[in-house]
Design an enzyme around this catalytic site. Sequence first.
Site, mmCIF file in Angstrom:
data_model
loop_
_atom_site.group_PDB
_atom_site.id
_atom_site.type_symbol
_atom_site.label_atom_id
_atom_site.label_comp_id
_atom_site.label_asym_id
_atom_site.label_seq_id
_atom_site.Cartn_x
_atom_site.Cartn_y
_atom_site.Cartn_z
ATOM 1 N N TYR A 312 3.839 -2.526 -3.571
ATOM 2 C CA TYR A 312 4.601 -1.349 -2.961
ATOM 3 C C TYR A 312 4.981 -1.936 -1.469
ATOM 4 O O TYR A 312 3.851 -2.127 -0.654
ATOM 5 C CB TYR A 312 3.914 -0.289 -3.138
ATOM 6 N N CYS A 313 6.154 -1.562 -0.993
ATOM 7 C CA CYS A 313 6.611 -1.815 0.492
ATOM 8 C C CYS A 313 5.697 -2.908 1.114
ATOM 9 O O CYS A 313 6.100 -4.214 0.589
ATOM 10 C CB CYS A 313 6.106 -0.387 0.865
ATOM 11 N N LEU A 314 5.192 -3.077 2.299
ATOM 12 C CA LEU A 314 4.572 -4.283 2.841
ATOM 13 C C LEU A 314 3.707 -4.802 1.810
ATOM 14 O O LEU A 314 3.550 -6.137 1.859
ATOM 15 C CB LEU A 314 3.795 -3.541 3.907
ATOM 16 N N PHE A 340 8.020 -2.824 -5.688
ATOM 17 C CA PHE A 340 8.532 -1.252 -5.324
ATOM 18 C C PHE A 340 8.835 -1.397 -4.042
ATOM 19 O O PHE A 340 8.109 -1.402 -2.964
ATOM 20 C CB PHE A 340 7.460 -0.191 -5.521
#
Length: 576
Positions: A312-314, A340
Amino acid sequence: MTNPEPDPLDSFAEAADRSAHALIAQAFFGLSPLTIAQSFTDWGLHLASSPGTQAKLAAKGARKTARLVRYAAERSTDPAAGPAIEPLPQDHRFDDPAWKQHPYDLISQAFLLQQQWWHVATTGMAGVSRHHEMVAEFATRQLLDMAAPTNFIASNPVLQQRIVETGGRCLLDGTAHWLEDVGRLVSGAPPAGVDAYQVGKDVAVTPGEVVFRNELIELIQYAPASGNVHPEPVLIVPAWIMKYYILDLSPENSLVRWLVGQGFTVFMISWRNPDAAFRDFDMEDYRKLGPQAALDAVTAITGAAKIHAAGYCLGGTLLAIAAASLARDGDERLASLTLFAAQTDFTEPGELGLFIDEAQLNLLDSMMWKKGYLDSSNMGGAFQLLRSNDLVWSHILSTYLMGEREPMNDLMAWNADGTRMPYAMHSQYLRQLFLNNDLADGRYCTDGHPISLSALRMPIFMVGTERDHVAPWRSVHKLHMLTGADIRFLLASGGHNAGIVSEPGHPHRHYSVATRAADAPAPTPDEWLAAADRQEGSWWPEWGRWLAAHSSAPAAPPPMGTPSLGAAPGEYVLQR
């Protein structure tokens, strides 16, 4: 030729410069005044040397003034006359019917026309660099948002009506809210209402055990919720810019709980909240001690030959780096890859790119160099500026002038539970990925050797969100251009956080989804969107079906890791 002796003043000069730059960063809330000055200088000089553009803008100003005068004349004889200008779809500041009454209709219309003129004036100027144009337009928009008529008692009819209805009590309540918030900020206490969402009691309550720990992560294994599970476990890598439990909020909107209920064995990385002692931890440390160490632990605990990995993200960006590194080295343990709201190509990072240039990074480097880390408040302030209408001025209006404090919810409480970024890691991340785009361009190295995203050949599921200011979906989509893998791309309604926390039954949710088959031509974002299948409801079941289709038939669940190092949510997530 021998190397010259180091100048004894070098270390003094560096320390003095960095200390001065850190003070500037604190004074300007982490923003570089030099970048802003350079941007407006670039824009202003090009405007001064463009007589044609000057004439065009003058003519546009005259036309907008004429539109306002004509609107005023029409409204004086016909109260139902249409507006001179409509707000942008996302701008709800003037929705209340009170803004249709004289003279507030003229005030709001004049503001919107002025806002539109300034947008035209600060964009499309020939010769101005793209980055400087974005900064100039952004800074101008911030000033206009600050000066909006909604922010002042004298020009806001809704606020005036509220003051009359409460006999001025709303202003007293707002002052009390302000004093409370200032006191909490000074003392380091969390925002009002956060105490109702305690980690391990109200949120992050899916049953599980910490089964692995090193100096950077705890690995949580969640207890099975069904008799049989798919043999391929799911390893989730959240971003270390946030606490992991955004994916395990309240029981009714926990992605982890839902996924366990679908017959999957789920492992979650919980990142440590680093302090100054971690200043030298870099991206390689995060890769090796994070997803690499977790993958090895999951393999040892479950004995699984294949593992689904989701980031997710980073955390998704780091997972893509780890997956490419594994592929380069011939490690084929990943059954699939799910990302994500995670970028792998940073050529178009959206408005977050406003804060990424050499001057800005020099300022951030100095601020982190002094502390050893970047505090969550600095990052949170930048994200709030990207949506100042929604997150800053509307909050000030409703809380401190209207006297109405917005009720706390689990997502807001999580958002207030920030983390810190080590100096070396964050500096490397911003320079190598955001500024230089080394990952997409094949220059990023792990273990001293370059990796290529083209090596990713496992099935990939990607999620972008429609209103993402952190990882714009068109930027997330760029992975199509970097690998020939089979990619199922899904565009969900909502933003960077709320679009991911989208449990079944959540009202007003929809998504679009389409697959690019392995080695098929890569569609542009617009081509993908035109071909995508739009569906109503949560996207979680779509991902669950995809995971199941790339998994083996359910069997008895694997053993829980032993010895247990404590019940979920563990210790690291509780660190302040």
